[in-house]
Design a protein around this motif. Sequence first.
Motif, short mmCIF file in Angstrom:
data_model
loop_
_atom_site.label_atom_id
_atom_site.label_comp_id
_atom_site.label_asym_id
_atom_site.label_seq_id
_atom_site.Cartn_x
_atom_site.Cartn_y
_atom_site.Cartn_z
N VAL A 86 1.08 -1.66 0.06
CA VAL A 86 -0.30 -0.07 0.41
C VAL A 86 1.45 0.98 -0.48
N ASN A 87 0.54 2.11 -0.65
CA ASN A 87 1.49 3.58 -0.88
C ASN A 87 0.87 4.15 -1.74
N GLY A 88 0.34 4.77 -1.06
CA GLY A 88 -1.18 6.09 -1.57
C GLY A 88 -0.49 7.07 -2.59
N SER A 89 0.47 7.87 -1.81
CA SER A 89 0.65 8.82 -2.77
C SER A 89 1.82 8.12 -3.61
N GLY A 90 2.16 7.45 -3.73
CA GLY A 90 3.36 6.25 -4.57
C GLY A 90 5.07 7.16 -5.04
N ARG A 108 5.79 -11.41 -7.50
CA ARG A 108 4.51 -10.66 -8.22
C ARG A 108 4.46 -10.23 -7.37
N ARG A 109 4.12 -8.38 -7.32
CA ARG A 109 3.99 -7.44 -6.81
C ARG A 109 2.58 -6.34 -7.29
N LEU A 110 1.69 -6.11 -6.35
CA LEU A 110 0.55 -5.77 -6.64
C LEU A 110 0.46 -4.86 -5.90
N VAL A 111 0.41 -3.06 -6.82
CA VAL A 111 0.29 -1.60 -5.48
C VAL A 111 -0.58 -1.53 -5.05
N ILE A 112 -1.18 -0.97 -4.50
CA ILE A 112 -2.69 -0.45 -3.92
C ILE A 112 -2.27 0.96 -3.97
N THR A 113 -2.58 1.90 -4.81
CA THR A 113 -2.43 3.55 -4.61
C THR A 113 -3.37 4.41 -5.05
N PRO A 121 3.92 1.66 -9.19
CA PRO A 121 2.85 0.61 -9.79
C PRO A 121 3.12 0.21 -11.11
N SER A 122 4.10 1.31 -12.12
CA SER A 122 4.72 1.13 -13.64
C SER A 122 5.83 -0.50 -13.08
N GLU A 123 6.42 -0.22 -11.80
CA GLU A 123 7.84 -1.25 -12.54
C GLU A 123 6.66 -2.54 -11.33
N ALA A 124 5.29 -2.44 -10.68
CA ALA A 124 5.21 -3.87 -10.40
C ALA A 124 4.04 -4.43 -11.21
N GLU A 125 3.92 -5.91 -11.28
CA GLU A 125 3.05 -5.70 -12.01
C GLU A 125 1.48 -6.13 -12.39
N MET A 126 1.38 -5.32 -10.77
CA MET A 126 -0.10 -5.11 -10.92
C MET A 126 -0.84 -3.48 -10.26
N LEU A 157 -9.17 2.66 2.72
CA LEU A 157 -8.76 0.60 2.48
C LEU A 157 -9.42 0.40 3.38
N PHE A 158 -10.27 0.26 4.47
CA PHE A 158 -10.31 0.05 5.69
C PHE A 158 -11.39 -0.93 4.92
N LEU A 159 -12.89 -0.04 4.41
CA LEU A 159 -13.91 -0.42 4.07
C LEU A 159 -13.26 -1.45 2.32
N LEU A 160 -12.82 -1.20 1.10
CA LEU A 160 -12.65 -1.57 0.59
C LEU A 160 -12.09 -3.49 0.38
N PHE A 161 -10.63 -2.64 1.71
CA PHE A 161 -10.03 -4.25 1.79
C PHE A 161 -11.44 -5.49 2.53
#
Length: 187
Positions: A86-90, A108-113, A121-126, A157-161
Amino acid sequence: MKEYEDLYHQILREHESVFAAQDQTQLEAALAEIAAAGRIFVIGAGREGIAARSFAMRLMHLGKEVHWLWDDTTPGMTTGDLLIAVNGSGCIGHIDYLLDQAGKTGARRLVITGAPAERTPSEAEMSLFVPAMVYKGTDPRTIPSKQPMGNLFEQHLFLLFDLMVMLLVDRLHETPQTMEARHRNIE
């Protein structure tokens, strides 16, 4: 109190707008990635990190092997693993570093931002873009907020998760009872 009522109505409208703006294709891809992962590693900082840690707990209740990245008992990553960052501002430097290191392991890497145009995010797979105003965020597609700093993103984030966990229950062939059986029982 009129001010109290006005504020909670404003907050609820903001969250409803974020849910409506959520890219469901990205959300579906993130859910599939989580469901398929052998082991899941999670990281976040500040209030975003607290939300991420709560998500890690629920993923464990769903039967996934989950590790909080900074814990001393966290094992090494490898192919088949998933890092959820989780990297809000990136623009959180130590999370950028961890994403780079995880990439070297074959995980694999998932960035939530809230700022998908930033470097990570551009370097992560998703990437899963949460369209809520985030602290120091620059993406014009985010829902603006009258709340201070990154409150809207952090709360959302709490709601979405929690919503994601509910969507994963059937996919992972779980029930409330199987989840409860994994809850810590020494309290």
